[in-house]
Structure formats: C-alpha cells, structure tokens
Enzyme design. Sequence first.
Site, mmCIF file in Angstrom:
data_model
loop_
_atom_site.group_PDB
_atom_site.id
_atom_site.type_symbol
_atom_site.label_atom_id
_atom_site.label_comp_id
_atom_site.label_asym_id
_atom_site.label_seq_id
_atom_site.Cartn_x
_atom_site.Cartn_y
_atom_site.Cartn_z
ATOM 1 N N LYS A 22 5.676 9.308 -10.832
ATOM 2 C CA LYS A 22 5.259 7.894 -10.941
ATOM 3 C C LYS A 22 4.096 7.637 -9.984
ATOM 4 O O LYS A 22 3.079 7.053 -10.373
ATOM 5 C CB LYS A 22 6.421 6.987 -10.572
ATOM 6 N N ASN A 23 4.222 8.111 -8.742
ATOM 7 C CA ASN A 23 3.235 7.770 -7.715
ATOM 8 C C ASN A 23 1.963 8.602 -7.788
ATOM 9 O O ASN A 23 1.065 8.428 -6.978
ATOM 10 C CB ASN A 23 3.864 7.837 -6.317
ATOM 11 N N CYS A 117 7.335 -7.688 -1.439
ATOM 12 C CA CYS A 117 8.267 -6.912 -2.263
ATOM 13 C C CYS A 117 9.543 -6.776 -1.443
ATOM 14 O O CYS A 117 9.560 -7.015 -0.238
ATOM 15 C CB CYS A 117 7.600 -5.596 -2.643
ATOM 16 N N ARG A 122 4.324 -5.390 3.025
ATOM 17 C CA ARG A 122 3.413 -4.475 2.321
ATOM 18 C C ARG A 122 2.026 -5.089 2.075
ATOM 19 O O ARG A 122 1.586 -5.261 0.955
ATOM 20 C CB ARG A 122 4.067 -3.997 1.033
ATOM 21 N N ASP A 313 10.991 7.442 0.633
ATOM 22 C CA ASP A 313 11.517 7.247 -0.727
ATOM 23 C C ASP A 313 12.770 8.061 -0.988
ATOM 24 O O ASP A 313 13.366 7.922 -2.052
ATOM 25 C CB ASP A 313 10.454 7.626 -1.770
ATOM 26 N N ARG A 405 12.154 1.211 -13.254
ATOM 27 C CA ARG A 405 10.756 1.200 -12.806
ATOM 28 C C ARG A 405 10.291 2.614 -12.481
ATOM 29 O O ARG A 405 9.139 2.953 -12.657
ATOM 30 C CB ARG A 405 10.604 0.349 -11.541
HETATM 31 C C1 EPZ Z 1 3.332 4.240 -1.519
HETATM 32 O O1 EPZ Z 1 3.371 2.845 -1.292
HETATM 33 C C2 EPZ Z 1 4.379 4.511 -2.592
HETATM 34 N N1 EPZ Z 1 4.005 3.801 -3.823
HETATM 35 C C3 EPZ Z 1 5.744 4.056 -2.103
HETATM 36 O O2 EPZ Z 1 6.694 4.419 -3.100
HETATM 37 C C4 EPZ Z 1 6.075 4.817 -0.815
HETATM 38 O O3 EPZ Z 1 7.305 4.356 -0.320
HETATM 39 C C5 EPZ Z 1 4.972 4.572 0.221
HETATM 40 O O4 EPZ Z 1 3.698 4.961 -0.326
HETATM 41 C C6 EPZ Z 1 5.197 5.372 1.497
HETATM 42 O O5 EPZ Z 1 5.271 6.736 1.193
HETATM 43 C C7 EPZ Z 1 3.030 4.325 -4.605
HETATM 44 O O6 EPZ Z 1 2.457 5.364 -4.311
HETATM 45 C C8 EPZ Z 1 2.704 3.564 -5.845
HETATM 46 P P1 EPZ Z 1 1.763 2.639 2.284
HETATM 47 P P2 EPZ Z 1 2.188 2.158 -0.431
HETATM 48 O O7 EPZ Z 1 0.478 1.910 2.061
HETATM 49 O O8 EPZ Z 1 0.927 2.907 -0.601
HETATM 50 C C9 EPZ Z 1 1.727 -0.523 5.822
HETATM 51 C C10 EPZ Z 1 8.530 4.125 -4.497
HETATM 52 O O9 EPZ Z 1 9.720 3.974 -4.223
HETATM 53 N N2 EPZ Z 1 0.427 -0.944 5.267
HETATM 54 O O10 EPZ Z 1 1.711 4.121 2.537
HETATM 55 O O11 EPZ Z 1 2.229 0.705 -0.738
HETATM 56 C C11 EPZ Z 1 2.870 -0.804 4.859
HETATM 57 O O12 EPZ Z 1 3.342 -2.121 5.029
HETATM 58 C C12 EPZ Z 1 7.468 3.378 -3.721
HETATM 59 O O13 EPZ Z 1 8.075 4.902 -5.376
HETATM 60 C C13 EPZ Z 1 -0.273 -1.977 5.877
HETATM 61 O O14 EPZ Z 1 0.185 -2.565 6.867
HETATM 62 O O15 EPZ Z 1 2.712 2.386 1.043
HETATM 63 C C14 EPZ Z 1 3.904 0.232 5.270
HETATM 64 O O16 EPZ Z 1 4.627 -0.248 6.390
HETATM 65 C C15 EPZ Z 1 8.096 2.400 -2.738
HETATM 66 N N3 EPZ Z 1 -1.477 -2.360 5.363
HETATM 67 C C16 EPZ Z 1 3.049 1.426 5.708
HETATM 68 O O17 EPZ Z 1 1.732 0.907 5.977
HETATM 69 C C17 EPZ Z 1 -2.046 -1.745 4.263
HETATM 70 O O18 EPZ Z 1 -3.160 -2.118 3.846
HETATM 71 C C18 EPZ Z 1 2.921 2.520 4.640
HETATM 72 O O19 EPZ Z 1 2.561 1.880 3.446
HETATM 73 C C19 EPZ Z 1 -1.311 -0.688 3.659
HETATM 74 C C20 EPZ Z 1 -0.098 -0.298 4.173
#
Ligand code: EPZ
Length: 425
Positions: A22-23, A117, A122, A313, A405
Amino acid sequence: MDQLIIQGGKALNGEVSISGAKNAALPELCAALLSAEPVTLHNVPDLQDVATMLKLLKNMGVHIHQAPTGDVQLTATDALKPEAPYELVKTMRASVLALGPLLTRFGHARVSLPGGCAIGSRPVDQHIKGLQAMGADIKVEHGYMMASIKDGQRRLRGARITTDMVTVTGTENLMMAATLAQGETVLENAAQEPEIPDLAKMLVGMGAKIEGAGSSKIRILGVERLHGVEHTVVSDRIEAGTFLCAVACTGGEVFLKGANAQHLEAVIEKLVSAGVTIKEVAGGLWVSAPKDPHLHLKAQSFRTTEYPGFPTDMQAQFMVLNAVAKGHAKVTETIFENRFMHVNELVRLGAQIEIDGKVALIEGVSELSGAEVMATDLRASASLVMAGLVAKGQTTVQRIYHLDRGYEKMESKLRALGADIERVK
Ligand code: EPZ
C-alpha cells in the site's frame, strides 16, 4: 457497517500470497502525474486507500484503465486539473503526495490540507518547508494549500533540504518534486523505508536521475521531462509482518509467497528471539510456531523507530503476541503520539496491558477470551483480528472499514489458512 466474526483457537497452515505494498502503490500512483505518457503499474493491491487515490487522480482528469489482475494504466495528459479536493483528501492523508508532482509538472496546485487522523496530528509542515526551499510559494487558504512557483519561474529549482525529522511521505513528495526541478536537490535526513527505493526505481525508469534512495541522503538531478514506464509494486512488508505475527500467535506452518526477508529484519529478529521459526526460502518466507504461545514463546520488548528499526506499523500486531506469550514486555511507540488505541480493546479480550505515556507494559496471559471489539485505525484493526484468532470463543470486530484500507481480502486469506472467520454486513 461490516464486521468480522471469528471463532478463536485454530492454527494457521498453508500458503498465502503477499500483495503489493500500500505504502509504495500510493506514492507510485501519484508519480504518474509527472509524465504525459502512459504509466503502467503491476501488482497494485486492491485496497480502499488505492481506490481513493484512483478516484482523486480521475477527478483531476487522469485517464485510468484498471485490470482485475492488479495492473493499472494511468495517463496524466497536459489537460489536467491540478486539484485535490477536501472530500477525498480528508479520507486519506496520503493524498498530500499529489502536491509535489502537480506543482513540479504544472507549476501550480490546489491541495486540501489533510485532516488529522486517529493516530496523531500528522502535520505536513516538512512537505511545505521543503517545497518552499525549492522555490514554491505556498499559502493556506480556506483549508487548502495554494501552491505556485515564485517569481513566475517555469520550474522549481534544486535545493539542499534537511527535514526536521525523518518523514516517509515528506521524503517521497520532495523526491518527486525534485525530478523536474532545475538543477540538483539533496535530501538530508531522508527516510529509508523500502518503499522509497521502490519509488525511486520507478522514477529512474521514467528518466529521472536519482542516487542514494534507501539511504539518509538522496541526490536528484532535475530533468526537463519524464516519459512513461512499466513498474511492479514491491511486496507489502507490513502485510507480511502481520501474517508472521498471526502464525506466531495461533501456531502452525505457513509459506508467505512474495515476502521479502530483507525488508523485515527488525521484526524477524524479535520473532526469532521470541521462539518463532522463520526461514528465507526461494520466493518468500516460511514461518512456523508451536501451538500455545504462552507455553512456548517469550514476550519481547521493543521500541518503534524509523527504518531499518522496528516499524511503528507493526507495533499493534506484535503487542498481541506479547499479550499471549510468557513473561512481560515493554513497548515504546516513538513515532506517533496516539498509537495505543488498540490497547483498550485488547484489554477487553483479557490482555494485561498498562499504558504510561509512550510506553505500554504487557504481562502475557495464558488465554484471551472472545468479545465484541471495535477497530479504531488500520493496524489496530489487524491486531484485533489476530487477537480474535487466538481468543477462546467468539470475537466480533466492528468498523472493519479500517482494515479494508490497508489489507487485501484479509478474511479470505486467513480462511484459506484454516481460520474460522467470516464477514457479515
Ligand atoms: C508513512 O506515513 C506511512 N504512510 C505510515 O503508514 C507510517 O506509519 C509512517 O510513514 C511511519 O513509518 C504512508 O506511507 C502512506 P511520517 P507518514 O511523515 O509519511 C511527523 C499505515 O499504517 N511529521 O514518516 O505520514 C509525523 O507527525 C500508515 O500504513 C511532521 O511532524 O509518516 C510523525 O510523528 C500509518 N511533519 C513523524 O513525523 C511532517 O511534515 C513520522 O511521520 C511530516 C511528518
């Protein structure tokens, strides 16, 4: 709303095919926006989030042809409307991945800010900061990011960008934006999840110049335009990890066809120290575990961190194993601020878990007892299904639209392995 009814206690045996990730599929569908030529993706998983992304792209005017085999052909002609409306973005935050491609190809984009979410606020501030460093002018108006390229420039320009934290979709958005920018972009502190080198492989196949994807430093040299490509989506390491944990809990022997051990090293290491047998064989992974985890498996402490560490995850799924193994374990969630919502539901099934901020303390019990539980987010729903497979008696998991999802036909894959599980409307 659909729910799953599970009679616990059955071992899992046989073979299961792991679907495309998915990701990886979500950013790769957005990468099709970078070229006016047809892009074909193979092994695209049949998931709600993928359907939402396809709806979003169709809404922009992308021509889409979907085959039942999981092949999707997309053509993003020049006549596209570079917009991502709230009613679609609010159901899937990954829609923000359209921002980088739309801006770098069309010079402007109007993308709704993703809502919050369940698992955390996020924000997308790092996506915005990086694009601004590349010459984007981004204003937030009425809940939308109005993006354009400053000083009437035709293209974004390469920049050296260090994100404040490791962000998976942030890295993907900026890498895609950089492929058509003027000059070189260097992404420091880049995410290293396997979905990123897979996306880079697709982009390079389209003519992009990218080095270092999969490491913490990615170099992209912008080109004038990208051509079409055929690309096969990498297999889903989180689906594979979920099935590994399920077999560990229920006992049995299963071959995970298409699973890639290299992408699951941190999870496999913990499962093996718990007492699970895992072998890398041609074409996949073979896992076996004795019946009754409370007798044979040892609970494992872990903390979630960015790849290649233990993936957030997989936290909810491994917690089920700790709940029924012998001994106690400490689980620390370092990535998201609210990713323990499955705990209260597991406690209803008889698990002994206490939360103290980012830490959950789990005491393994000899038996869980079936009950009505409610899914709250994608990976929490997977953990509740797993708990139902081992709990004594019947478990009903409600709100399984969360499961749909991110897992393709979960209940039919489990039933084929011997689980007593059915979906009821
Ligand atoms: C990706 O989400 C995945 N989704 C998530 O999978 C996964 O849990 C996550 O990476 C961490 O591995 C997809 O790839 C579609 P991040 P993402 O940006 O990119 C903070 C699932 O279950 N952050 O790596 O949204 C954020 O709040 C989903 O398949 C900021 O503060 O996660 C978090 O605490 C859930 N500002 C941390 O960084 C930003 O601009 C990591 O988030 C971006 C992120």
